[in-house]
Design a protein around this motif. Structure first.
Motif, mmCIF file in Angstrom:
data_model
loop_
_atom_site.group_PDB
_atom_site.id
_atom_site.type_symbol
_atom_site.label_atom_id
_atom_site.label_comp_id
_atom_site.label_asym_id
_atom_site.label_seq_id
_atom_site.Cartn_x
_atom_site.Cartn_y
_atom_site.Cartn_z
ATOM 1 N N LEU A 69 38.093 33.675 30.803
ATOM 2 C CA LEU A 69 37.120 34.648 30.310
ATOM 3 C C LEU A 69 35.980 34.811 31.311
ATOM 4 N N ALA A 70 35.501 33.693 31.876
ATOM 5 C CA ALA A 70 34.422 33.769 32.866
ATOM 6 C C ALA A 70 34.859 34.577 34.086
ATOM 7 N N VAL A 71 36.105 34.378 34.546
ATOM 8 C CA VAL A 71 36.626 35.143 35.686
ATOM 9 C C VAL A 71 36.716 36.624 35.339
ATOM 10 N N PHE A 72 37.238 36.929 34.149
ATOM 11 C CA PHE A 72 37.375 38.330 33.733
ATOM 12 C C PHE A 72 36.012 39.020 33.700
ATOM 13 N N LEU A 73 35.009 38.357 33.131
ATOM 14 C CA LEU A 73 33.677 38.952 33.058
ATOM 15 C C LEU A 73 33.113 39.167 34.462
ATOM 16 N N PHE A 74 33.292 38.186 35.340
ATOM 17 C CA PHE A 74 32.804 38.309 36.715
ATOM 18 C C PHE A 74 33.451 39.492 37.423
ATOM 19 N N LEU A 75 34.781 39.570 37.355
ATOM 20 C CA LEU A 75 35.502 40.641 38.048
ATOM 21 C C LEU A 75 35.172 42.009 37.455
ATOM 22 N N ALA A 76 35.019 42.061 36.138
ATOM 23 C CA ALA A 76 34.681 43.330 35.500
ATOM 24 C C ALA A 76 33.294 43.802 35.928
ATOM 25 N N ARG A 80 35.954 44.417 40.291
ATOM 26 C CA ARG A 80 37.025 43.877 41.129
ATOM 27 C C ARG A 80 38.305 43.599 40.351
ATOM 28 N N LEU A 81 38.430 44.158 39.165
ATOM 29 C CA LEU A 81 39.646 43.909 38.397
ATOM 30 C C LEU A 81 40.886 44.449 39.099
ATOM 31 N N GLY A 82 40.689 45.394 40.022
ATOM 32 C CA GLY A 82 41.819 45.934 40.782
ATOM 33 C C GLY A 82 41.989 45.298 42.140
ATOM 34 N N LEU A 142 43.423 33.622 41.219
ATOM 35 C CA LEU A 142 44.689 33.734 41.940
ATOM 36 C C LEU A 142 45.623 34.756 41.305
ATOM 37 N N PHE A 143 45.637 34.808 39.972
ATOM 38 C CA PHE A 143 46.601 35.666 39.287
ATOM 39 C C PHE A 143 46.249 37.143 39.414
ATOM 40 N N VAL A 144 44.954 37.473 39.349
ATOM 41 C CA VAL A 144 44.552 38.893 39.376
ATOM 42 C C VAL A 144 45.033 39.603 40.639
ATOM 43 N N PRO A 145 44.782 39.066 41.846
ATOM 44 C CA PRO A 145 45.295 39.789 43.022
ATOM 45 C C PRO A 145 46.814 39.825 43.092
ATOM 46 N N PHE A 146 47.471 38.756 42.649
ATOM 47 C CA PHE A 146 48.933 38.754 42.648
ATOM 48 C C PHE A 146 49.482 39.830 41.711
ATOM 49 N N PHE A 147 48.913 39.910 40.527
ATOM 50 C CA PHE A 147 49.328 40.923 39.550
ATOM 51 C C PHE A 147 49.136 42.327 40.120
ATOM 52 N N ASN A 148 47.986 42.582 40.709
ATOM 53 C CA ASN A 148 47.698 43.910 41.236
ATOM 54 C C ASN A 148 48.611 44.275 42.400
ATOM 55 N N LEU A 149 48.922 43.295 43.241
ATOM 56 C CA LEU A 149 49.819 43.562 44.367
ATOM 57 C C LEU A 149 51.204 43.986 43.888
ATOM 58 N N VAL A 150 51.669 43.361 42.815
ATOM 59 C CA VAL A 150 53.011 43.646 42.317
ATOM 60 C C VAL A 150 53.054 44.927 41.502
ATOM 61 N N VAL A 151 52.022 45.178 40.710
ATOM 62 C CA VAL A 151 52.083 46.241 39.704
ATOM 63 C C VAL A 151 51.478 47.562 40.188
ATOM 64 N N ARG A 158 40.218 44.393 48.225
ATOM 65 C CA ARG A 158 39.085 43.484 48.103
ATOM 66 C C ARG A 158 39.557 42.131 47.626
ATOM 67 N N ARG A 159 38.815 41.107 47.993
ATOM 68 C CA ARG A 159 39.133 39.759 47.524
ATOM 69 C C ARG A 159 38.663 39.586 46.085
ATOM 70 N N SER A 160 39.428 38.802 45.321
ATOM 71 C CA SER A 160 38.977 38.490 43.963
ATOM 72 C C SER A 160 37.752 37.582 43.987
ATOM 73 N N LEU A 161 37.607 36.819 45.063
ATOM 74 C CA LEU A 161 36.483 35.886 45.216
ATOM 75 C C LEU A 161 36.106 35.859 46.689
ATOM 76 N N ASP A 162 34.849 36.178 46.992
ATOM 77 C CA ASP A 162 34.440 36.318 48.391
ATOM 78 C C ASP A 162 33.859 35.052 48.997
ATOM 79 N N ASN A 163 33.045 34.337 48.239
ATOM 80 C CA ASN A 163 32.311 33.226 48.849
ATOM 81 C C ASN A 163 32.045 32.117 47.837
ATOM 82 N N PHE A 164 31.521 31.017 48.347
ATOM 83 C CA PHE A 164 31.274 29.827 47.532
ATOM 84 C C PHE A 164 30.234 30.097 46.453
#
Length: 256
Positions: A69-76, A80-82, A142-151, A158-164
């Protein structure tokens, strides 16, 4: 032909969801327990309690979905959900370490449950929640970019996560979620029950969407518009509901 399989996917997904809503259990908590039982052991010793009610998911699985959920909120919020690029190597190593920590804590807890003595250290609900959050963060990024690449036909470069700093921020959000869950305030039962329904169904829906696309070559050129994914994703959720039903049936059959 393409239009016909979209209708079939849509009909299957909506029928499965309708059956889930109509068939017993009829109460909200009962449905959350049904979904959670398909993806989680739900051992009382490893679970949180809100008043007299056991949480639908165990503490570790609760942490997993709070991390997601935290990742989804961050990406949204960062739009960066795409995203289709994985985090840089240094962050990949940290995310891999998060998964390893989750696995070690799970193994240690499993040994303690069966032997009455831990393998490495005394397990706790706090550790289950925290390692669950770490695992959820790792798989989310990890899953979000993999899903988007396939679908997707044209995923965002863009990266799902850019920096520390972004990782630390998302981790803090996940830990705050976990800290609230650990209070075991009774009013949190229903929000966590909702997470226990939507989290597994959305995750299984996404995984099954990938499998259906690859197995049957749906959208061979990739999905271009967001709305095009709806029939396939609903079919993925429908398949997830069947999987949850099968797992519950198997558990009942073997008595676990």
């Amino acid at each position: 032909m393409r239009h016909s399989y979209k209708l079939l996917l849509l009909a299957f997904g909506l029928s499965a969801i309708a059956a889930f809503l109509i068939l017993p259990p009829h109460d909200f908590l009962g449905k959350s327990y049904f979904v959670a039982s398909g993806v989680c052991h739900r051992l009382p010793q490893h679970s949180l309690f809100f008043g007299r009610e056991q949480s639908p998911l165990c503490a570790r699985c609760t942490g997993n979905y709070l991390g997601l959920l935290a990742v989804f909120l961050f990406l949204a919020l960062r739009r960066r959900l795409g995203s289709s690029l994985f985090p840089p190597p240094g962050l990949l190593a940290i995310l891999a370490a998060f998964i390893v920590m989750w696995g070690i804590d799970g193994l240690n807890s499993f040994v303690d449950f069966w032997r009455g003595e831990p393998l490495l250290y005394r397990p706790s609900q706090e550790l289950r929640l925290i390692t669950g959050v770490l695992n959820g963060l790792a798989w989310g990024f990890l899953f979000v970019p993999f899903f988007n690449l396939v679908v997707l036909k044209s995923p965002a470069p863009r990266r799902s996560l850019d920096n520390f700093a972004e990782l630390v921020l998302t981790l803090l959000v996940g830990i705050v979620f976990a800290a609230f869950a650990r209070t075991q305030w009774p009013f949190l039962l229903y929000p966590l029950a909702l997470l226990s329904i939507l989290g597994p169904l959305i995750l299984l829906g996404a995984i099954n969407t990938l499998l259906l696309k690859l197995a049957f070559n749906f959208y061979p050129e990739g999905i271009e518009k967001g709305g095009e994914i709806i029939p396939l994703f609903l079919a993925g959720i429908g398949a997830g509901l069947l999987e949850i039903f099968a797992l519950n049936f198997l558990r009942a059959a073997i008595g676990i």
